[in-house]
Design a protein around this motif. Structure first.
Motif, PDB file in Angstrom:
ATOM      1  N   SER A 503      53.129  44.499  43.050  1.00 34.14           N
ATOM      2  CA  SER A 503      52.146  43.520  43.511  1.00 34.14           C
ATOM      3  C   SER A 503      52.610  42.095  43.257  1.00 34.14           C
ATOM      4  N   ARG A 504      53.147  41.838  42.047  1.00 32.08           N
ATOM      5  CA  ARG A 504      53.612  40.477  41.755  1.00 32.08           C
ATOM      6  C   ARG A 504      54.777  40.091  42.661  1.00 32.08           C
ATOM      7  N   GLU A 505      55.698  41.024  42.927  1.00 26.63           N
ATOM      8  CA  GLU A 505      56.828  40.717  43.810  1.00 26.63           C
ATOM      9  C   GLU A 505      56.338  40.373  45.213  1.00 26.63           C
ATOM     10  N   ILE A 506      55.329  41.116  45.705  1.00 25.45           N
ATOM     11  CA  ILE A 506      54.785  40.833  47.040  1.00 25.45           C
ATOM     12  C   ILE A 506      54.157  39.447  47.078  1.00 25.45           C
ATOM     13  N   VAL A 507      53.350  39.124  46.060  1.00 25.30           N
ATOM     14  CA  VAL A 507      52.703  37.802  46.009  1.00 25.30           C
ATOM     15  C   VAL A 507      53.761  36.706  45.842  1.00 25.30           C
ATOM     16  N   ASN A 508      54.797  36.960  45.029  1.00 24.65           N
ATOM     17  CA  ASN A 508      55.880  35.978  44.895  1.00 24.65           C
ATOM     18  C   ASN A 508      56.553  35.725  46.232  1.00 24.65           C
ATOM     19  N   ASP A 509      56.780  36.786  47.008  1.00 20.44           N
ATOM     20  CA  ASP A 509      57.398  36.620  48.329  1.00 20.44           C
ATOM     21  C   ASP A 509      56.507  35.836  49.274  1.00 20.44           C
ATOM     22  N   HIS A 510      55.197  35.845  49.023  1.00 24.11           N
ATOM     23  CA  HIS A 510      54.268  35.009  49.797  1.00 24.11           C
ATOM     24  C   HIS A 510      54.194  33.585  49.238  1.00 24.11           C
ATOM     25  N   ASN A 511      55.069  33.277  48.247  1.00 26.05           N
ATOM     26  CA  ASN A 511      55.058  31.983  47.558  1.00 26.05           C
ATOM     27  C   ASN A 511      53.711  31.722  46.874  1.00 26.05           C
ATOM     28  N   GLY A 512      53.143  32.803  46.329  1.00 22.45           N
ATOM     29  CA  GLY A 512      51.868  32.691  45.643  1.00 22.45           C
ATOM     30  C   GLY A 512      51.994  32.965  44.157  1.00 22.45           C
ATOM     31  N   LEU A 513      50.846  33.135  43.516  1.00 28.10           N
ATOM     32  CA  LEU A 513      50.780  33.395  42.083  1.00 28.10           C
ATOM     33  C   LEU A 513      49.922  34.630  41.840  1.00 28.10           C
ATOM     34  N   LEU A 514      50.335  35.451  40.879  1.00 28.25           N
ATOM     35  CA  LEU A 514      49.541  36.599  40.430  1.00 28.25           C
ATOM     36  C   LEU A 514      49.673  36.677  38.913  1.00 28.25           C
ATOM     37  N   TYR A 515      48.552  36.577  38.209  1.00 31.51           N
ATOM     38  CA  TYR A 515      48.594  36.644  36.754  1.00 31.51           C
ATOM     39  C   TYR A 515      47.302  37.266  36.233  1.00 31.51           C
ATOM     40  N   ALA A 516      47.335  37.671  34.974  1.00 33.59           N
ATOM     41  CA  ALA A 516      46.185  38.326  34.341  1.00 33.59           C
ATOM     42  C   ALA A 516      45.762  37.552  33.107  1.00 33.59           C
ATOM     43  N   GLU A 517      44.490  37.632  32.799  1.00 32.69           N
ATOM     44  CA  GLU A 517      43.949  37.043  31.581  1.00 32.69           C
ATOM     45  C   GLU A 517      42.712  37.835  31.167  1.00 32.69           C
ATOM     46  N   ASN A 518      42.292  37.681  29.946  1.00 32.78           N
ATOM     47  CA  ASN A 518      41.098  38.365  29.459  1.00 32.78           C
ATOM     48  C   ASN A 518      39.882  37.465  29.592  1.00 32.78           C
ATOM     49  N   HIS A 519      38.765  38.071  30.019  1.00 31.51           N
ATOM     50  CA  HIS A 519      37.515  37.312  30.085  1.00 31.51           C
ATOM     51  C   HIS A 519      37.036  37.028  28.666  1.00 31.51           C
ATOM     52  N   GLU A 520      36.393  35.887  28.470  1.00 29.07           N
ATOM     53  CA  GLU A 520      35.963  35.500  27.128  1.00 29.07           C
ATOM     54  C   GLU A 520      34.921  36.456  26.550  1.00 29.07           C
ATOM     55  N   GLU A 521      34.214  37.193  27.418  1.00 31.01           N
ATOM     56  CA  GLU A 521      33.213  38.142  26.920  1.00 31.01           C
ATOM     57  C   GLU A 521      33.776  39.557  26.881  1.00 31.01           C
ATOM     58  N   VAL A 522      34.107  40.117  28.051  1.00 31.97           N
ATOM     59  CA  VAL A 522      34.635  41.479  28.100  1.00 31.97           C
ATOM     60  C   VAL A 522      35.404  41.669  29.404  1.00 31.97           C
ATOM     61  N   GLY A 523      36.415  42.536  29.364  1.00 31.05           N
ATOM     62  CA  GLY A 523      37.148  42.873  30.569  1.00 31.05           C
ATOM     63  C   GLY A 523      38.329  41.962  30.845  1.00 31.05           C
ATOM     64  N   ALA A 524      39.029  42.292  31.927  1.00 26.77           N
ATOM     65  CA  ALA A 524      40.214  41.537  32.347  1.00 26.77           C
ATOM     66  C   ALA A 524      39.967  40.890  33.701  1.00 26.77           C
ATOM     67  N   ILE A 525      40.691  39.800  33.971  1.00 30.56           N
ATOM     68  CA  ILE A 525      40.604  39.096  35.246  1.00 30.56           C
ATOM     69  C   ILE A 525      42.009  38.991  35.831  1.00 30.56           C
ATOM     70  N   PHE A 526      42.195  39.485  37.060  1.00 30.54           N
ATOM     71  CA  PHE A 526      43.449  39.322  37.788  1.00 30.54           C
ATOM     72  C   PHE A 526      43.235  38.262  38.860  1.00 30.54           C
ATOM     73  N   THR A 527      44.082  37.257  38.862  1.00 30.25           N
ATOM     74  CA  THR A 527      43.976  36.154  39.820  1.00 30.25           C
ATOM     75  C   THR A 527      45.159  36.193  40.768  1.00 30.25           C
ATOM     76  N   MET A 528      44.853  36.259  42.077  1.00 35.22           N
ATOM     77  CA  MET A 528      45.882  36.208  43.126  1.00 35.22           C
ATOM     78  C   MET A 528      45.630  34.962  43.962  1.00 35.22           C
ATOM     79  N   LEU A 529      46.656  34.156  44.155  1.00 30.55           N
ATOM     80  CA  LEU A 529      46.538  32.914  44.913  1.00 30.55           C
ATOM     81  C   LEU A 529      47.722  32.817  45.866  1.00 30.55           C
ATOM     82  N   ILE A 530      47.446  32.624  47.175  1.00 30.10           N
ATOM     83  CA  ILE A 530      48.502  32.488  48.191  1.00 30.10           C
ATOM     84  C   ILE A 530      48.222  31.241  49.028  1.00 30.10           C
TER      85      ILE A 530
END
Length: 538
Positions: A503-530
């Motif tokens: 997934s990250r390689e595909i987004v990189n090829d689109h010249n975008g960003l893909l990263y993960a972070e933890n929510h301050e309360e609970v769970g994870a957040i994946f952000t994709m930007l193209i």
């Protein structure tokens, strides 16, 4: 006479003398020093001492050598030593400085203690009896004339200022140190003897103290930089106290020029520690390279073991149920035969998916992945993936919420590959979140700098949040790497870890960003930007 000349030349040009001569000179200085010295390891264990006839610490120094400061030192000195070691941890060329007292009312002694990190990592604690200096300060409160007599003859510079920062008293030692006559400075702002970068800071401190009464430097020793009349800057130690008069508060500053001591410390540090620093750096580089290589080898072996398991499992299921169907075809019901074929079909699809992932990695690494960029709707692509997973979502009572009311989220992208990214992220979340929870998908619009560009572009993307256990902080970026998986996967969660890497390689090829972070309360957040519009790579 000849001995004095040699000594003078050693001080002026130590590099011209053998190390044993320099060390002998330092030993002579050490023996003649009236201070009490303690040598302490970074872990707080006292390893050596130099006694003083002016200061007494405990009953006998031999009782605390080899002990931790929390056990060996008297109670009045323990918290100071612990605070000093904590402050100096990880710091070089820093000094921790405080005052303390001991004894009874009939023989109360005041001591100034200074902790400094030595070249070899040990911490030197020097204790100087300042009882006379304290008596000097007390004498000023009792008798101004008596104070002036002693202050004028003190070896240290003594300067008194009022609440406005104007100099009221400037003793003879201060005249010699700074080069001003008393008539030139009395009534002038004390920032006259401060470098430019300290002047405004000192004025702000005085204003803040008058407004709030909060003490920042009063009663504490510290090192500062001062400036002589000639413009020469030099280091000095400063201790500040205050007293009240009929006209308002006054502040006494006692300064000691430590230029020579700093020069000697720097020369000794450079002489003894340069080689050790170089060796230490090379050793750390080798250890780091070794650790990286070992971790990469271990993670690659772990990845290959997982891949082997993932390949064998569906193949074993296909062969087993094919053989079972062949043996039981004449005796079991058609429903049972259908169940066998369903298991074979499911295992075959799982095997095909794994092989597709491996082929995608090969294409991405070789640069042979082909993309069809068209103007597509990111919202429609998301809905398509959610609909694909509807059976699984309904079975586990998991809802996917699209938190945006706009009909079109348009950008130029390869719809099949971006759907693959969304599918991988949601599928990854399903491995960890409990039944009956939600997955929230929020559209975002943000300017960002693409990986292969130097200018901001307008971007569009998704933030996919789950309500699972989150991602271990040390794995937030590792989960996108090949051959490396999250600790949760190692703990038994199924998967090979290929989906997020692809997934990250595909987004990189689109010249975008893909990263993960933890929510301050609970769970994870994946952000994709193209980029909204396909970016041309320079």
């Amino acid at each position: 006479m000849q001995s004095e000349e040699i000594q003078s030349r050693i001080w002026q040009n130590p590099a011209a003398f053998p190390p044993e001569d320099i060390l002998r000179e330092l030993e002579n200085l050490l023996r003649s020093n009236p201070d009490y010295w303690l040598k302490i390891r970074k872990d707080g264990v006292i390893v050596d001492y130099k006694s003083s006839r002016f200061i007494r610490i405990g009953e006998s120094p031999d009782e605390f050598v080899g002990k931790h400061i929390s056990e060996g030192l008297p109670e009045y000195l323990r918290p100071i030593a612990e605070e000093a070691l904590d402050y100096l941890s990880g710091r070089k060329n820093q000094v921790f400085w405080k005052e303390y007292s001991y004894g009874d009312s009939n023989n109360l002694r005041y001591v100034e203690v200074r902790f400094v990190v030595l070249y070899d990592g040990y911490i030197m604690s020097t204790h100087r009896d300042i009882t006379e200096r304290k008596r000097l300060e007390a004498a000023f409160l009792e008798s101004e004339s008596r104070f002036l007599t002693m202050a004028q003859n003190a070896a240290d510079s003594i300067i008194i200022i009022n609440e406005e920062g104007l100099i009221q008293f400037f003793n003879r030692a201060a005249e010699l140190t700074f080069g001003y006559q008393v008539e030139e400075v009395v009534g002038k702002n004390v920032n006259l003897i401060m470098p430019m970068h300290i002047k405004s800071e000192h004025d702000r401190y005085l204003q803040n103290y008058k407004a709030t009464g909060k003490k920042n430097i009063i009663g504490k020793g510290r090192e500062i930089t001062a400036i002589r009349k000639t413009g020469e800057e030099f280091p000095c130690e400063l201790a500040v106290s205050e007293f009240n008069t009929k006209t308002g508060k006054m502040f006494t500053g006692i300064l000691r020029d430590i230029s020579q001591r700093k020069s000697q410390e720097a020369e000794l540090y450079q002489y003894r520690n340069h080689l050790e620093e170089l060796v230490e750096k090379q050793t750390m580089d080798l250890k780091l390279a070794k650790n990286i290589a070992e971790e990469a080898s271990y993670m690659k072996s772990l990845f290959l073991a997982n891949i082997s398991h993932e390949l064998k499992t569906p193949i074993h299921a296909i062969l087993s149920y094919a053989e079972l169907g062949e043996d039981k075809s004449a005796t079991v019901s058609p429903e049972k035969i259908k169940e066998y074929f369903q298991i074979i079909d499911s295992s075959g699809k799982r095997l095909l998916s794994l092989l597709d992932n491996l082929l995608d990695i090969a294409k991405l690494e070789s640069g042979k992945m082909r993309y069809i960029y068209e103007k597509n709707c990111l919202k429609d692509a998301t809905k398509f993936v959610v609909n694909e997973l509807r059976v699984i979502l309904e079975k586990r009572n998991i809802r996917v919420l699209l938190k945006d009311n706009r009909d079109r989220w348009e950008a130029e992208f390869d719809i099949e590959r971006i759907q693959q990214v969304i599918r991988n992220i949601i599928s990854n979340a399903l491995k960890f979140i409990p039944d009956g929870t939600n997955i929230e998908i929020q559209m975002i619009e943000r300017e960002f700098i693409p990986r292969k560009n130097k200018e901001y572009v307008k971007g569009i993307g998704l933030q996919i949040r789950d309500f699972g256990p989150g991602i271990p902080p040390e794995d937030l970026d590792k989960i996108f790497e090949k051959f490396i998986q999250s600790k949760q996967v190692k703990a038994g969660t199924k998967g090979t870890g290929l989906g997020l890497s692809i997934s990250r390689e595909i987004v990189n090829d689109h010249n975008g960003l893909l990263y993960a972070e933890n929510h301050e309360e609970v769970g994870a957040i994946f952000t994709m930007l193209i980029p909204e519009v396909k970016v041309s790579v320079p």
